[in-house]
Enzyme design. Structure first.
Site, mmCIF file in Angstrom:
data_model
loop_
_atom_site.group_PDB
_atom_site.id
_atom_site.type_symbol
_atom_site.label_atom_id
_atom_site.label_comp_id
_atom_site.label_asym_id
_atom_site.label_seq_id
_atom_site.Cartn_x
_atom_site.Cartn_y
_atom_site.Cartn_z
ATOM 1 N N LYS A 83 0.855 -1.190 0.000
ATOM 2 C CA LYS A 83 0.000 0.000 0.000
ATOM 3 C C LYS A 83 0.888 1.236 0.000
ATOM 4 C CE LYS A 83 -4.291 0.899 2.497
ATOM 5 N NZ LYS A 83 -4.861 0.802 3.839
HETATM 6 C C1 E4P Z 1 -8.166 1.181 4.317
HETATM 7 O O1 E4P Z 1 -7.481 0.821 3.397
HETATM 8 C C2 E4P Z 1 -8.058 2.528 4.909
HETATM 9 O O2 E4P Z 1 -6.798 2.716 5.452
HETATM 10 C C3 E4P Z 1 -9.150 2.697 5.936
HETATM 11 O O3 E4P Z 1 -10.369 2.266 5.376
HETATM 12 C C4 E4P Z 1 -9.246 4.122 6.451
HETATM 13 O O4 E4P Z 1 -10.380 4.222 7.271
HETATM 14 P P1 E4P Z 1 -10.620 5.453 8.273
HETATM 15 O O5 E4P Z 1 -10.877 6.682 7.455
HETATM 16 O O6 E4P Z 1 -11.827 5.033 9.058
HETATM 17 O O7 E4P Z 1 -9.390 5.569 9.109
#
Ligand code: E4P
Length: 218
Positions: A83
């Protein structure tokens, strides 16, 4: 639509995996911090359990560092999707890692133009954050609609739209209606999706009536 669990909690993953409800996992540095565990330990454990993409996020901010971290993370398992953030360096790292056949999830996407560039860089997944957009009074789902429509115009784009920052079941319904490829959801939202008061009430009354028959199936 594929469902990923947005967690670094391996117990939660096991529970939903055993019921056949999840296709992959996303983590981020905050989720790893909340787990109180070592990143490599968590990703290794997840990779042994889940036969699907597991996103593990880099923390370097320059492309050289991201690529080096990506190599180390990708070595854990063929299921690891590295990522990277949606910055210039993130896209350059995405381009390099994708060319090496490593899955890449480009995260922290907040616009259709960013998603277009991530596809150009060869991203396997683009992660637009719907909840964080809603938080600042911009419709997250409108961005998902734009991205899905744009990607659909070009058969050469294979990047999958992974709806992230999901806050409630309605986000999931809307993402599915728009034809998003994947939604990543916290455990709480998956549990909310499952529940309906009429299911509970109906089951209670069936069981009460069954008791009056004095029968048993086994
Ligand atoms: C997933 O890949 C993201 O990092 C996550 O959904 C972020 O979520 P949040 O905005 O609730 O922290």
């Amino acid at each position: 639509m594929k469902i990923f669990l947005d967690t670094a909690n391996t117990d939660e993953v096991r529970k939903f995996l055993d019921a056949g409800l999840i296709d992959g996992i996303t983590t981020n540095p905050t989720l790893i911090a909340n787990s109180g565990r070592n990143l490599f330990e968590v990703i290794r454990e997840l990779a042994e359990m889940v036969n699907g993409p597991i996103s593990a996020e880099v923390t370097a901010t320059d492309w050289q560092g991201m690529v080096a971290e990506g190599h180390k993370l990708a070595k854990i398992s063929k299921y690891v999707a590295v990522k990277v953030p949606l910055t210039f360096d993130g896209l350059k790292a995405c381009h390099i890692l994708s060319k090496e056949n490593t899955m890449v999830n480009v995260t922290l996407c907040f616009s259709a133009t960013q998603a277009l560039l991530a596809a150009k860089a060869g991203a396997t997944f683009i992660s637009p954050f719907v909840g964080r957009l809603d938080d600042i009074s911009i419709s997250g789902m409108k961005i998902i609609e734009e991205i899905c429509n744009i990607y659909a115009q070009y058969p050469s784009i294979h990047t999958q739209v992974l709806v992230a920052s999901v806050r409630h079941p309605l986000h999931v319904v809307e993402a599915a209606q728009l034809g998003a490829d994947v939604v990543t959801i916290p455990t709480k939202v998956l549990e909310q999706m499952l529940k309906h008061p009429l299911t509970d009430r109906g089951l209670d009354s069936f069981l009460q009536d069954w008791k009056t028959t004095g029968q048993s199936i086994l």
